[in-house]
Structures are given as C-alpha cells and as structure tokens.
Design a protein around this motif. Structure first.
Motif, PDB file in Angstrom:
ATOM      1  N   CYS A 370       0.867  -1.179   0.000  1.00 29.10           N
ATOM      2  CA  CYS A 370       0.000   0.000   0.000  1.00 29.10           C
ATOM      3  C   CYS A 370       0.906   1.232   0.000  1.00 29.10           C
ATOM      4  O   CYS A 370       1.759   1.378   0.888  1.00 29.10           O
ATOM      5  CB  CYS A 370      -0.901   0.030   1.234  1.00 29.10           C
ATOM      6  N   VAL A 371       0.728   2.102  -0.972  1.00 32.60           N
ATOM      7  CA  VAL A 371       1.574   3.293  -1.084  1.00 32.60           C
ATOM      8  C   VAL A 371       1.152   4.337  -0.056  1.00 32.60           C
ATOM      9  O   VAL A 371      -0.033   4.605   0.123  1.00 32.60           O
ATOM     10  CB  VAL A 371       1.499   3.883  -2.503  1.00 32.60           C
ATOM     11  N   VAL A 372       2.139   4.930   0.628  1.00 32.21           N
ATOM     12  CA  VAL A 372       1.892   5.967   1.635  1.00 32.21           C
ATOM     13  C   VAL A 372       2.442   7.302   1.123  1.00 32.21           C
ATOM     14  O   VAL A 372       3.612   7.374   0.733  1.00 32.21           O
ATOM     15  CB  VAL A 372       2.564   5.604   2.980  1.00 32.21           C
ATOM     16  N   PRO A 373       1.630   8.358   1.130  1.00 36.00           N
ATOM     17  CA  PRO A 373       2.125   9.676   0.701  1.00 36.00           C
ATOM     18  C   PRO A 373       3.222  10.186   1.643  1.00 36.00           C
ATOM     19  O   PRO A 373       3.175   9.962   2.854  1.00 36.00           O
ATOM     20  CB  PRO A 373       0.880  10.569   0.767  1.00 36.00           C
ATOM     21  N   ILE A 374       4.198  10.885   1.061  1.00 33.24           N
ATOM     22  CA  ILE A 374       5.322  11.427   1.831  1.00 33.24           C
ATOM     23  C   ILE A 374       5.299  12.944   1.803  1.00 33.24           C
ATOM     24  O   ILE A 374       5.041  13.552   0.766  1.00 33.24           O
ATOM     25  CB  ILE A 374       6.667  10.926   1.263  1.00 33.24           C
ATOM     26  N   VAL A 375       5.569  13.549   2.964  1.00 31.97           N
ATOM     27  CA  VAL A 375       5.851  14.979   3.053  1.00 31.97           C
ATOM     28  C   VAL A 375       7.168  15.122   3.789  1.00 31.97           C
ATOM     29  O   VAL A 375       7.635  14.184   4.445  1.00 31.97           O
ATOM     30  CB  VAL A 375       4.730  15.760   3.773  1.00 31.97           C
ATOM     31  N   GLN A 376       7.785  16.274   3.672  1.00 31.29           N
ATOM     32  CA  GLN A 376       9.068  16.513   4.332  1.00 31.29           C
ATOM     33  C   GLN A 376       8.950  17.621   5.360  1.00 31.29           C
ATOM     34  O   GLN A 376       8.092  18.502   5.255  1.00 31.29           O
ATOM     35  CB  GLN A 376      10.129  16.884   3.291  1.00 31.29           C
ATOM     36  N   HIS A 377       9.802  17.558   6.346  1.00 34.55           N
ATOM     37  CA  HIS A 377       9.869  18.626   7.336  1.00 34.55           C
ATOM     38  C   HIS A 377      11.294  18.694   7.872  1.00 34.55           C
ATOM     39  O   HIS A 377      12.085  17.768   7.684  1.00 34.55           O
ATOM     40  CB  HIS A 377       8.885  18.393   8.490  1.00 34.55           C
ATOM     41  N   ARG A 378      11.622  19.774   8.506  1.00 32.48           N
ATOM     42  CA  ARG A 378      12.900  19.936   9.196  1.00 32.48           C
ATOM     43  C   ARG A 378      12.588  20.138  10.667  1.00 32.48           C
ATOM     44  O   ARG A 378      11.901  21.082  11.046  1.00 32.48           O
ATOM     45  CB  ARG A 378      13.665  21.128   8.633  1.00 32.48           C
ATOM     46  N   SER A 379      13.068  19.222  11.491  1.00 30.51           N
ATOM     47  CA  SER A 379      12.720  19.259  12.911  1.00 30.51           C
ATOM     48  C   SER A 379      13.099  20.594  13.539  1.00 30.51           C
ATOM     49  O   SER A 379      14.196  21.122  13.311  1.00 30.51           O
ATOM     50  CB  SER A 379      13.434  18.121  13.660  1.00 30.51           C
ATOM     51  N   GLU A 380      12.185  21.127  14.335  1.00 30.61           N
ATOM     52  CA  GLU A 380      12.420  22.402  15.005  1.00 30.61           C
ATOM     53  C   GLU A 380      13.198  22.238  16.304  1.00 30.61           C
ATOM     54  O   GLU A 380      13.772  23.200  16.816  1.00 30.61           O
ATOM     55  CB  GLU A 380      11.083  23.084  15.290  1.00 30.61           C
ATOM     56  N   GLN A 381      13.200  21.038  16.851  1.00 28.79           N
ATOM     57  CA  GLN A 381      13.831  20.811  18.152  1.00 28.79           C
ATOM     58  C   GLN A 381      15.106  19.986  18.085  1.00 28.79           C
ATOM     59  O   GLN A 381      15.926  20.053  19.012  1.00 28.79           O
ATOM     60  CB  GLN A 381      12.845  20.090  19.094  1.00 28.79           C
ATOM     61  N   PHE A 382      15.281  19.223  17.016  1.00 29.06           N
ATOM     62  CA  PHE A 382      16.377  18.254  17.004  1.00 29.06           C
ATOM     63  C   PHE A 382      17.272  18.440  15.786  1.00 29.06           C
ATOM     64  O   PHE A 382      16.846  18.926  14.739  1.00 29.06           O
ATOM     65  CB  PHE A 382      15.806  16.827  17.013  1.00 29.06           C
ATOM     66  N   VAL A 383      18.538  18.047  15.953  1.00 30.90           N
ATOM     67  CA  VAL A 383      19.507  18.059  14.862  1.00 30.90           C
ATOM     68  C   VAL A 383      19.909  16.616  14.565  1.00 30.90           C
ATOM     69  O   VAL A 383      19.625  15.707  15.348  1.00 30.90           O
ATOM     70  CB  VAL A 383      20.745  18.902  15.214  1.00 30.90           C
ATOM     71  N   ALA A 384      20.564  16.404  13.431  1.00 36.79           N
ATOM     72  CA  ALA A 384      20.974  15.057  13.032  1.00 36.79           C
ATOM     73  C   ALA A 384      22.389  15.108  12.476  1.00 36.79           C
ATOM     74  O   ALA A 384      22.653  14.691  11.356  1.00 36.79           O
ATOM     75  CB  ALA A 384      20.002  14.500  11.996  1.00 36.79           C
ATOM     76  N   ASP A 385      23.332  15.625  13.298  1.00 33.47           N
ATOM     77  CA  ASP A 385      24.707  15.836  12.841  1.00 33.47           C
ATOM     78  C   ASP A 385      25.707  14.825  13.389  1.00 33.47           C
ATOM     79  O   ASP A 385      26.770  14.624  12.805  1.00 33.47           O
ATOM     80  CB  ASP A 385      25.177  17.245  13.235  1.00 33.47           C
ATOM     81  N   PHE A 386      25.389  14.192  14.516  1.00 36.69           N
ATOM     82  CA  PHE A 386      26.362  13.308  15.162  1.00 36.69           C
ATOM     83  C   PHE A 386      26.559  12.048  14.317  1.00 36.69           C
ATOM     84  O   PHE A 386      25.619  11.558  13.685  1.00 36.69           O
ATOM     85  CB  PHE A 386      25.871  12.933  16.560  1.00 36.69           C
ATOM     86  N   PRO A 387      27.791  11.516  14.273  1.00 36.88           N
ATOM     87  CA  PRO A 387      28.035  10.305  13.477  1.00 36.88           C
ATOM     88  C   PRO A 387      27.099   9.165  13.868  1.00 36.88           C
ATOM     89  O   PRO A 387      26.805   8.957  15.038  1.00 36.88           O
ATOM     90  CB  PRO A 387      29.489   9.955  13.811  1.00 36.88           C
TER      91      PRO A 387
END
Length: 470
Positions: A370-387
C-alpha cells in the motif's frame, strides 16, 4: 491463538488457548519444542523487560499475533521438535544404520521404534516418515482431531488455512513526514557505496493525527524525527539484502526514545537499481513482522516502511509503503516463506492462497503493498549531525562529541540545541547513568523552559574534552 515470543536468539511462534492465555500456558507451549530452556529475563510485554507478565494472570489484552519478550540462555534453547517423532519400523538393520550414522557424525536424525520396541536414531533422509496423512501438510489427520466430522465442520476448519489474496486499496498510515537532514544523511551514506552496500535503519518519532482528522480519530500519520542504524552486515550469500545482527544497545535506544516522547514509527532501507520489483520477499516479510510488533498483533497501525533507491537513470527516489492487513495475518501464521524468486512470496505448504480465482503456490509482492504519501519537514527541536553508529567510514568518539558541542554560542546554537541529537544522546548515555541522569537531560531537551543543570553541563564537557563554560 498464535503469539510470537521475541528472544535474544530469535522469534518463536507459540500456540496458546485464546480463552486461557496465561504466562503458564505460554511457557508450556515453548517447552514442547525447547524443554531445557533457561530464562535469564522473564516474559515481558516490552523489550526493556520493564513490564513483566505476572504468572497466573489471564493475559486477555494479547491478541492473535501479539509479541512478548524474554531473554534466554542460548545454550539451552535448541529446538527439539525435529527429532520428536517416533515411527514404527520393522527392519532390524536400523540398528546398524544408526551406528554408522553416529560414526559419520550424522546430525539430521529421527527417533524410530524398532521391532523389539527399542528406540533407535536413524538419518531422516534414509528413513523418511510415513506418507503424510494429515489434514494438511504438517498437521494431524482428521480422525486424530476428532472421530466424527460434518461438512460444515470440515469447511470451517479448512477456511482457517485458506487466504483469498486481495489488494488493500488504502493504507492505515495516511501520511509519512520525514525529517530532511536524517533522510539526507542516510541517502548520502548509501551513495558512498553507489548503493551496492544495502542498509537499513529504524525510524523514531511520533504517531500523530492526520490533517483534518476528527477529535476521536486514531493517529494515522508517522512523524519521523530520527534514524537509528543497528549492527548489520551486507548479505554476501544473496545478490541483495542485509543480515540483522544482535544489537547490545537496543534497550538503551528504546529508553532514550521514550524519554524524548518517541517510539519506533517505521523502518528504512536502501538498495541498488531494480527493474522488475519494488520490494523483495524478504523485505515484505520483515516489514510485516515489524508492523505486527508495532501493532501488538494483527491490528491497525501507522507503522511505515521507507525505501531509498536509485532508478535506471540514476535519480534517487524515496518512497513509503505499508504492508496490507492480509499480509500481516499471513506472516503472523507463518503462511509466507522465502523462495528462490525474490519477486514473489512462497506460500507455506500447510496453507492455500487463492490469487485471481486460482490456487497459487506464490503471491506477487505487489499484492501486499500500500503506497503511503510522503511529506518533508525539518525538525524544530532536534539536529541530526552526530556520526551514526555501526558505519564503516566514521566512528562515534569523544572527539566527535567535542566537535559538535564546540559550536555552542556560534550561529545561534545553544548547548542544549546541540545536545538534541538522537544518536548523540544514545552515545552519551553510555557514560552517564541512563536511569538517573538521562531523563533529566532529555527533559530539558523536550521542554526548553526546563534549564539544564550546570552540573550536567560540566560533566558532559568533561566527557567531550571541552574547556570553558556555556
């Protein structure tokens, strides 16, 4: 009723009475195939063993396909069911065959009753069991179940093992919102190997109500805030795929997620160019297993499957899917198995699949998607930089921690802003008390009105090798 028991050595399927589901009945069912198993952690409702199941209490909250957890001593849980069948044989030469088998260290053995009543071990391939007279393959004969059958009885029993394959038009998950930095990082790593090294990860975040949902509507949106990549290896025996390894940090990861108000909302995987199928049979079954775990049985859940892959023109696409409820039910019953063709799921010989009006030994994978629609966002509280953990190119180290936290005070970053990184928090929890320290740190991250204690700042700076104050 079928339940699944997830242990540190694999997932076991056990049958228990639906009207008498207790810890005792589950343990008795396990003991039929693993009579010598030793439990290191008791049966629990959660993987962290924080919700142990009380002995003697009726577990009526469990449904068909539900998952419970335990930890066992691996040396004590060998499956004894293979050698449990005794077949009467009249050939006295079986004893000589057994001796020869022992000398040749034959391991695939069956217990056979000789003419004199003695029990002898023989190679199962040389002395196959009598022709299967069961109602279905692997089952008892009808007369062994009860003596008298009506046509209605037979049809009711037979229907339990028959699946009329139908497409599910609409997914339970109406939308998957993906954090851009997290997805981009995962995609970039795959591109380093030109997508030849297949990989997967777990998606963490929240289940939320979809846009325009009514007040009493259940959550139908998967909000993905972070990705955790567990230990794994590429599957060298197959053209594509990966091997899931034991993860010593699984409990720690789920604890940190819970402190942030998150749960596992899906999984993501990446692969090389494919021309004739969207997902392999192994990926279909794994996705259904994870949905079953998230839904605690064959129930509705917004748990989502995301895949990242290049097309024939080299353009990378990100797609989201769910497995149908019928797929979940078939996987819960072990009705779907792997075969030589990754484009289809094979049907267990005990079951019957009716596809497009005809019996079929296989089911095309596309019927379950079953195909699920995708949207994008940039978290306001969290970052994703650590290895990320468990990767080849970079390592999680104190130096990496220092580099990230040293940005504090620049470009508007605060110390807490930079701590708000899921993979960083998992790494940090290895050097702090996860029960006493991490809940307070996570509380300051989730609610920025709660100041982070200066003592924790000093401890974290010391771990990172930073000087000065922030």
């Amino acid at each position: 009723m079928l339940l699944r028991v997830r242990s540190n050595v694999g997932v076991w399927r056990v049958e228990v009475p639906s009207d008498d589901c207790t810890v005792r009945s589950i343990l008795q069912s396990i003991s039929t195939t693993r009579p010598h198993v030793v439990y290191e952690r008791p049966l629990s409702r959660d993987a962290a063993y924080e919700q142990p199941l009380e002995a003697g209490v009726n577990l009526d909250f469990l449904t068909h396909g539900s998952m419970v957890y335990c930890r066992v001593d691996p040396a004590t849980c060998a499956d004894q069911s293979i050698n449990s069948q005794a077949v009467v044989e009249s050939d006295e030469s079986l004893k000589d065959t057994a001796e020869n088998a022992v000398k040749s260290k034959q391991t695939n053995m069956r217990r056979v009753i000789g003419k004199d009543g003695s029990i002898i071990l023989v190679p199962s391939n040389e002395h196959p069991a009598e022709k299967d007279k069961g109602f279905r393959k692997g089952m008892m004969a009808l007369r062994d179940m009860k003596m008298h059958w009506t046509l209605a009885d037979f049809m009711a029993l037979d229907s339990q093992f028959e699946f009329k394959i139908q497409r599910q038009e609409n997914p339970i998950c109406k939308q998957a919102s993906l954090d851009i930095p997290s997805i981009s990082n995962f995609q970039a790593y795959l591109q380093n190997f030109r997508f030849k090294r297949h990989r997967f990860g777990y998606l963490y975040g929240k289940f939320e109500k979809s846009d325009n949902a009514h007040e009493n509507d259940p959550p139908t949106k998967a909000l993905v805030e972070a990705i955790y990549e567990p230990p794994q290896e590429p599957d060298n025996e197959a053209a594509e795929g990966f091997q899931v390894l034991d993860d010593p940090d699984e409990e720690r990861v789920n604890q940190i997620a819970e402190m942030l108000g998150w749960t596992r909302v899906g999984w993501i995987f990446g692969h090389d160019v494919r021309s004739d199928h969207v997902m392999t049979a192994a990926e279909i079954i794994m996705a259904a297993e994870l949905q079953l775990e998230a839904a605690d049985g064959v129930n509705e859940t917004p748990f989502v499957t995301v895949k990242v892959a290049p097309g024939a023109d080299g353009t990378v696409s990100v797609e989201a899917f769910q497995m149908s409820q019928q797929c979940m039910a078939m996987v819960a019953e072990s009705a779907l198995v792997l075969g030589p063709d990754p484009k289809v799921c094979n049907v267990n010989e005990t079951f019957t699949a009716i596809q497009e009006g005809k019996e079929s030994k296989t089911v095309e994978n596309s019927f379950f998607l079953c195909v699920v629609p995708i949207v994008q966002h940039r978290s306001e509280q969290f970052v994703a930089d650590f290895p990320r953990p468990n990767r080849l190119d970079v390592q999680q180290t104190h130096d990496a921690l220092r580099r990230q936290l040293s940005k504090s005070g620049t470009a508007g970053w605060t110390f807490v802003d930079l701590l708000a990184d899921f993979n960083l928090l998992i790494y940090l929890s290895k050097f702090l008390d996860i029960d006493a320290d991490m809940p307070k740190i996570c509380a300051s991250i989730v609610d920025r009105s709660i100041p982070l204690d200066e003592g924790y700042k000093l401890i974290i700076k010391s771990i990172a090798g930073l000087e000065g104050s922030y």
